[in-house]
Design a protein around this motif. Structure first.
Motif, PDB file in Angstrom:
ATOM      1  N   THR A 101       0.559   7.599  18.495  1.00  0.00           N
ATOM      2  CA  THR A 101       0.859   8.538  17.426  1.00  0.00           C
ATOM      3  C   THR A 101       1.114   7.787  16.133  1.00  0.00           C
ATOM      4  O   THR A 101       1.516   6.628  16.137  1.00  0.00           O
ATOM      5  CB  THR A 101       2.105   9.383  17.767  1.00  0.00           C
ATOM      6  N   ARG A 102       0.890   8.467  15.047  1.00  0.00           N
ATOM      7  CA  ARG A 102       1.107   7.888  13.725  1.00  0.00           C
ATOM      8  C   ARG A 102       2.606   7.773  13.465  1.00  0.00           C
ATOM      9  O   ARG A 102       3.394   8.512  14.031  1.00  0.00           O
ATOM     10  CB  ARG A 102       0.483   8.804  12.674  1.00  0.00           C
ATOM     11  N   PRO A 103       2.998   6.875  12.581  1.00  0.00           N
ATOM     12  CA  PRO A 103       4.410   6.799  12.230  1.00  0.00           C
ATOM     13  C   PRO A 103       4.851   8.080  11.520  1.00  0.00           C
ATOM     14  O   PRO A 103       4.024   8.825  10.996  1.00  0.00           O
ATOM     15  CB  PRO A 103       4.472   5.593  11.291  1.00  0.00           C
ATOM     16  N   ASP A 104       6.153   8.333  11.517  1.00  0.00           N
ATOM     17  CA  ASP A 104       6.676   9.532  10.865  1.00  0.00           C
ATOM     18  C   ASP A 104       6.310   9.579   9.388  1.00  0.00           C
ATOM     19  O   ASP A 104       5.996  10.618   8.843  1.00  0.00           O
ATOM     20  CB  ASP A 104       8.197   9.609  11.021  1.00  0.00           C
ATOM     21  N   LYS A 105       6.396   8.429   8.736  1.00  0.00           N
ATOM     22  CA  LYS A 105       6.052   8.361   7.315  1.00  0.00           C
ATOM     23  C   LYS A 105       4.747   7.587   7.172  1.00  0.00           C
ATOM     24  O   LYS A 105       4.735   6.371   7.291  1.00  0.00           O
ATOM     25  CB  LYS A 105       7.154   7.640   6.530  1.00  0.00           C
ATOM     26  N   PRO A 106       3.635   8.276   6.937  1.00  0.00           N
ATOM     27  CA  PRO A 106       2.376   7.554   6.767  1.00  0.00           C
ATOM     28  C   PRO A 106       2.406   6.708   5.500  1.00  0.00           C
ATOM     29  O   PRO A 106       3.156   6.995   4.572  1.00  0.00           O
ATOM     30  CB  PRO A 106       1.334   8.656   6.674  1.00  0.00           C
ATOM     31  N   ALA A 107       1.599   5.685   5.492  1.00  0.00           N
ATOM     32  CA  ALA A 107       1.530   4.801   4.334  1.00  0.00           C
ATOM     33  C   ALA A 107       1.064   5.591   3.120  1.00  0.00           C
ATOM     34  O   ALA A 107       0.277   6.506   3.230  1.00  0.00           O
ATOM     35  CB  ALA A 107       0.564   3.660   4.628  1.00  0.00           C
ATOM     36  N   SER A 108       1.609   5.210   1.967  1.00  0.00           N
ATOM     37  CA  SER A 108       1.196   5.918   0.759  1.00  0.00           C
ATOM     38  C   SER A 108       0.750   4.899  -0.283  1.00  0.00           C
ATOM     39  O   SER A 108       1.416   3.901  -0.531  1.00  0.00           O
ATOM     40  CB  SER A 108       2.348   6.780   0.259  1.00  0.00           C
ATOM     41  N   ALA A 109      -0.406   5.148  -0.846  1.00  0.00           N
ATOM     42  CA  ALA A 109      -1.005   4.335  -1.895  1.00  0.00           C
ATOM     43  C   ALA A 109      -2.224   5.113  -2.370  1.00  0.00           C
ATOM     44  O   ALA A 109      -2.655   6.055  -1.703  1.00  0.00           O
ATOM     45  CB  ALA A 109      -1.409   2.964  -1.346  1.00  0.00           C
ATOM     46  N   PRO A 110      -2.806   4.741  -3.513  1.00  0.00           N
ATOM     47  CA  PRO A 110      -4.001   5.449  -3.966  1.00  0.00           C
ATOM     48  C   PRO A 110      -5.138   5.438  -2.939  1.00  0.00           C
ATOM     49  O   PRO A 110      -5.872   6.392  -2.811  1.00  0.00           O
ATOM     50  CB  PRO A 110      -4.409   4.699  -5.230  1.00  0.00           C
ATOM     51  N   VAL A 165      -4.971  -6.173  -4.312  1.00  0.00           N
ATOM     52  CA  VAL A 165      -3.889  -6.496  -3.383  1.00  0.00           C
ATOM     53  C   VAL A 165      -3.896  -5.450  -2.275  1.00  0.00           C
ATOM     54  O   VAL A 165      -4.098  -4.262  -2.532  1.00  0.00           O
ATOM     55  CB  VAL A 165      -2.525  -6.493  -4.119  1.00  0.00           C
ATOM     56  N   SER A 166      -3.681  -5.911  -1.052  1.00  0.00           N
ATOM     57  CA  SER A 166      -3.608  -4.975   0.071  1.00  0.00           C
ATOM     58  C   SER A 166      -2.457  -5.363   0.980  1.00  0.00           C
ATOM     59  O   SER A 166      -1.963  -6.484   0.926  1.00  0.00           O
ATOM     60  CB  SER A 166      -4.920  -4.976   0.865  1.00  0.00           C
ATOM     61  N   GLU A 167      -2.061  -4.402   1.795  1.00  0.00           N
ATOM     62  CA  GLU A 167      -0.974  -4.642   2.748  1.00  0.00           C
ATOM     63  C   GLU A 167      -1.318  -3.927   4.048  1.00  0.00           C
ATOM     64  O   GLU A 167      -1.821  -2.804   4.035  1.00  0.00           O
ATOM     65  CB  GLU A 167       0.341  -4.089   2.192  1.00  0.00           C
ATOM     66  N   THR A 188      -3.255  -0.599   3.057  1.00  0.00           N
ATOM     67  CA  THR A 188      -2.971   0.124   1.814  1.00  0.00           C
ATOM     68  C   THR A 188      -3.435  -0.707   0.618  1.00  0.00           C
ATOM     69  O   THR A 188      -3.315  -1.925   0.611  1.00  0.00           O
ATOM     70  CB  THR A 188      -1.471   0.442   1.672  1.00  0.00           C
ATOM     71  N   PHE A 189      -3.948   0.008  -0.366  1.00  0.00           N
ATOM     72  CA  PHE A 189      -4.402  -0.615  -1.608  1.00  0.00           C
ATOM     73  C   PHE A 189      -3.684   0.068  -2.768  1.00  0.00           C
ATOM     74  O   PHE A 189      -4.083   1.158  -3.198  1.00  0.00           O
ATOM     75  CB  PHE A 189      -5.919  -0.446  -1.769  1.00  0.00           C
ATOM     76  N   PRO A 190      -2.606  -0.533  -3.304  1.00  0.00           N
ATOM     77  CA  PRO A 190      -1.880   0.090  -4.415  1.00  0.00           C
ATOM     78  C   PRO A 190      -2.700   0.154  -5.709  1.00  0.00           C
ATOM     79  O   PRO A 190      -2.485   1.033  -6.532  1.00  0.00           O
ATOM     80  CB  PRO A 190      -0.647  -0.785  -4.601  1.00  0.00           C
ATOM     81  N   LEU A 191      -3.630  -0.769  -5.888  1.00  0.00           N
ATOM     82  CA  LEU A 191      -4.523  -0.811  -7.057  1.00  0.00           C
ATOM     83  C   LEU A 191      -3.777  -0.841  -8.383  1.00  0.00           C
ATOM     84  O   LEU A 191      -4.250  -0.311  -9.396  1.00  0.00           O
ATOM     85  CB  LEU A 191      -5.526   0.356  -7.016  1.00  0.00           C
ATOM     86  N   THR A 192      -2.612  -1.450  -8.389  1.00  0.00           N
ATOM     87  CA  THR A 192      -1.847  -1.572  -9.630  1.00  0.00           C
ATOM     88  C   THR A 192      -2.524  -2.576 -10.558  1.00  0.00           C
ATOM     89  O   THR A 192      -3.097  -3.571 -10.110  1.00  0.00           O
ATOM     90  CB  THR A 192      -0.400  -2.028  -9.349  1.00  0.00           C
TER      91      THR A 192
END
Length: 119
Positions: free
Chosen positions: A28-37, A73-75, A88-92
């Protein structure tokens, strides 16, 4: 008598195991999915992630950086028992038009890959 008892015990064991074990082990996915653009999720049904798709992703990012002279940058965020993770790619620091182009090209690249989702 011992043979029939052993067979009965084996039958009960196997029946109980088959009834309680899912055919495909899905995490199952984590409770809080990753967030980024841009988030690329690598899932699994039984045997790890789609490694070929991940390699495609890495090559794409390097080529995009070189072609557009930007640093992406990715994580990684691991969430599964079989190696599932999100990238995740914040793309800042990257202008909006290039962010849109990055996402569009990435979606096109990975749209037919099994167990890979771009959001």
């Amino acid at each position: 008598m011992p043979k029939s008892f052993a067979r009965l015990a084996l039958f009960v064991f196997l029946t109980g195991t088959l009834l309680t074990t899912p055919v495909f082990s899905r995490t199952t996915r984590p409770d809080k999915p990753a967030s980024a653009p841009v988030v690329v999720s690598f899932g699994s049904e039984c045997c790890g992630i789609n490694r070929a798709a991940f390699d495609k992703l890495e090559r794409f990012v390097k080529a995009f950086e070189k072609a557009h002279r930007v640093k992406i940058v990715s994580e990684r965020r691991h969430w599964g028992k079989e190696g599932e993770f999100d990238v995740t790619f914040p793309l800042t620091g990257i202008e909006k038009s290039r962010q849109s182009l990055f996402r569009k090209e990435l979606v096109e690249l990975l749209k037919s890959e099994r167990l890979v989702t771009v959001r």
